[in-house]
Design a protein around this motif. Structure first.
Motif, PDB file in Angstrom:
ATOM      1  N   GLU B  63       0.838  -1.198   0.000  1.00  0.00           N
ATOM      2  CA  GLU B  63       0.000   0.000   0.000  1.00  0.00           C
ATOM      3  C   GLU B  63       0.871   1.245   0.000  1.00  0.00           C
ATOM      4  OE1 GLU B  63      -3.147   0.801  -0.013  1.00  0.00           O
ATOM      5  OE2 GLU B  63      -3.972  -1.225  -0.128  1.00  0.00           O
ATOM      6  N   GLY B  64       0.655   2.130  -0.956  1.00  0.00           N
ATOM      7  CA  GLY B  64       1.392   3.389  -0.993  1.00  0.00           C
ATOM      8  C   GLY B  64       0.492   4.550  -0.606  1.00  0.00           C
ATOM      9  N   ASP B  65       0.892   5.285   0.395  1.00  0.00           N
ATOM     10  CA  ASP B  65       0.133   6.466   0.805  1.00  0.00           C
ATOM     11  C   ASP B  65       1.098   7.534   1.280  1.00  0.00           C
ATOM     12  OD1 ASP B  65      -2.866   5.901   0.853  1.00  0.00           O
ATOM     13  OD2 ASP B  65      -2.088   4.144   1.887  1.00  0.00           O
ATOM     14  N   LEU B  66       0.652   8.784   1.253  1.00  0.00           N
ATOM     15  CA  LEU B  66       1.483   9.858   1.784  1.00  0.00           C
ATOM     16  C   LEU B  66       1.741   9.630   3.267  1.00  0.00           C
ATOM     17  CD1 LEU B  66       0.530  11.230  -0.889  1.00  0.00           C
ATOM     18  CD2 LEU B  66       0.677  13.381   0.341  1.00  0.00           C
ATOM     19  N   THR B  68      -0.012   7.579   7.103  1.00  0.00           N
ATOM     20  CA  THR B  68      -0.824   6.580   7.832  1.00  0.00           C
ATOM     21  C   THR B  68      -0.642   5.168   7.287  1.00  0.00           C
ATOM     22  OG1 THR B  68      -2.957   6.429   6.638  1.00  0.00           O
ATOM     23  CG2 THR B  68      -2.661   8.314   8.142  1.00  0.00           C
ATOM     24  N   SER B  69      -0.968   4.185   8.146  1.00  0.00           N
ATOM     25  CA  SER B  69      -0.916   2.786   7.706  1.00  0.00           C
ATOM     26  C   SER B  69      -2.331   2.230   7.638  1.00  0.00           C
ATOM     27  CB  SER B  69      -0.056   1.964   8.666  1.00  0.00           C
ATOM     28  OG  SER B  69      -0.541   2.124   9.987  1.00  0.00           O
ATOM     29  N   ARG B  70      -3.312   3.119   7.510  1.00  0.00           N
ATOM     30  CA  ARG B  70      -4.712   2.705   7.514  1.00  0.00           C
ATOM     31  C   ARG B  70      -5.040   1.679   6.437  1.00  0.00           C
ATOM     32  NH1 ARG B  70      -7.507   8.386   8.419  1.00  0.00           N
ATOM     33  NH2 ARG B  70      -6.211   8.614  10.268  1.00  0.00           N
ATOM     34  N   ASP B  71      -4.538   1.917   5.220  1.00  0.00           N
ATOM     35  CA  ASP B  71      -4.895   1.010   4.125  1.00  0.00           C
ATOM     36  C   ASP B  71      -4.278  -0.370   4.324  1.00  0.00           C
ATOM     37  OD1 ASP B  71      -6.436   2.954   3.069  1.00  0.00           O
ATOM     38  OD2 ASP B  71      -5.236   3.282   1.257  1.00  0.00           O
ATOM     39  N   ALA B  72      -3.021  -0.408   4.795  1.00  0.00           N
ATOM     40  CA  ALA B  72      -2.385  -1.715   5.035  1.00  0.00           C
ATOM     41  C   ALA B  72      -3.132  -2.465   6.129  1.00  0.00           C
ATOM     42  CB  ALA B  72      -0.921  -1.532   5.415  1.00  0.00           C
TER      43      ALA B  72
END
Lengths: 80, 213
Positions: B63-66, B68-72
């Protein structure tokens, strides 16, 4: 989009190549930038102006040839 | 003195992406770079798809995001391995980020890897991350003109998912207009309309993925 990171890479490639060629001052850089590359030439020029300060490429003229694809290439550079 | 260079500015990224591609090929893993606007439903689609994968297919997700680890964390609840990359402001993933995320996954146990890029319809297009192909998620609330407005990303797609079809009656989205835009921008891409929330179209997506393993 991310002209700053693209410009950093551009400076890295030129610095490495200039070192091999024994060039200490770069005065012109020729690039090919495709219309689908996502890079906006004016932003790249601005990023270059900022990032090249105090490097061997400071003040170099950026010459951009535009192309119809997604090219993002360094064609050549000139220096002494 | 004139020095002929003739090299791609992003060559360093391309070389590293090729290393990733070789590694994944050696491990017999098929990888998909999932791109689309923030909120288009990239993670929701993976959440709907992963539980439907047959037991013989083990997947993992990066998961790539700016921030937070919310998506992972959302992905971890589906029971597959997940790794989070925080780009700390960078608008796209690059090959170096993906290479280091791969170190936290056990590649021996998987045959399918989804790499969810940063939500953005512009920047991720220019950076190869070693993927076998690209899946663009569009949602009907974004409008039906996006393929023509963002050609640099849509022209690289192997598959375009049109999400949130369950909301169709409340929007002025016209599938015909969307398809006309794709026909102009990238006629080779497949298009699957779906709804991550309601589950429609998820089986078509599953078949598309399984056919390419």
């Amino acid at each position: 989009m991310h002209e700053l990171s693209v410009t950093e890479e551009l400076l890295n490639v030129i610095a490495a190549r200039a070192a091999t060629e024994g060039i200490r001052k770069v005065y012109k850089i020729n690039l090919k930038i495709g219309e689908f590359s996502g890079v906006f030439p004016e932003s790249l020029k601005f990023a270059f102006e900022v990032l090249s300060r105090d490097t061997i490429t400071e003040g170099a003229l950026i010459n951009i040839e535009t192309s119809p694809g997604d090219e993002l290439q360094i064609i050549s550079f000139e220096g002494d | 003195m004139k020095v002929n260079v003739m090299t791609d500015i992003l060559k360093a990224n391309d070389l590293l992406a090729q290393d990733i591609k070789n590694l994944l090929r050696e491990k017999r893993i098929v990888s998909w770079n999932i791109m689309g606007s923030p909120g288009s439903g990239k993670t929701s689609i993976l959440e709907a798809l992963i539980p439907k994968l047959p037991d013989s297919i083990r997947a993992a997700v990066i998961e790539g995001d700016l921030a937070t680890s919310r998506d992972a964390e959302r992905i971890a609840k589906t029971g597959v391995q997940s790794a989070q990359i925080n780009t700390n402001g960078a608008c796209h993933l690059d090959a170096a980020m993906v290479r280091s995320a791969l170190d936290s996954l056990n590649l021996e146990t998987i045959s399918l890897l989804f790499i969810e890029n940063v939500g953005n319809l512009v920047c991720p297009a220019g950076f190869s991350i070693g993927e076998n192909g690209r899946i663009i998620v569009s949602s009907i609330t974004e409008g039906d003109d996006k393929p023509e407005k963002y050609p640099s990303i849509y022209r690289t797609a192997n598959l375009v998912l049109v999400n949130k079809m369950d909301l169709e009656s409340g929007t002025n989205f016209r599938m015909e207009s969307f398809k006309r835009g794709m026909e102009k921008t990238n006629p080779r891409a497949d298009i699957i309309p779906l709804s991550a929330v309601k589950g429609s179209g998820i089986h078509e997506l599953l078949d598309w993925i399984v056919d390419r393993l």
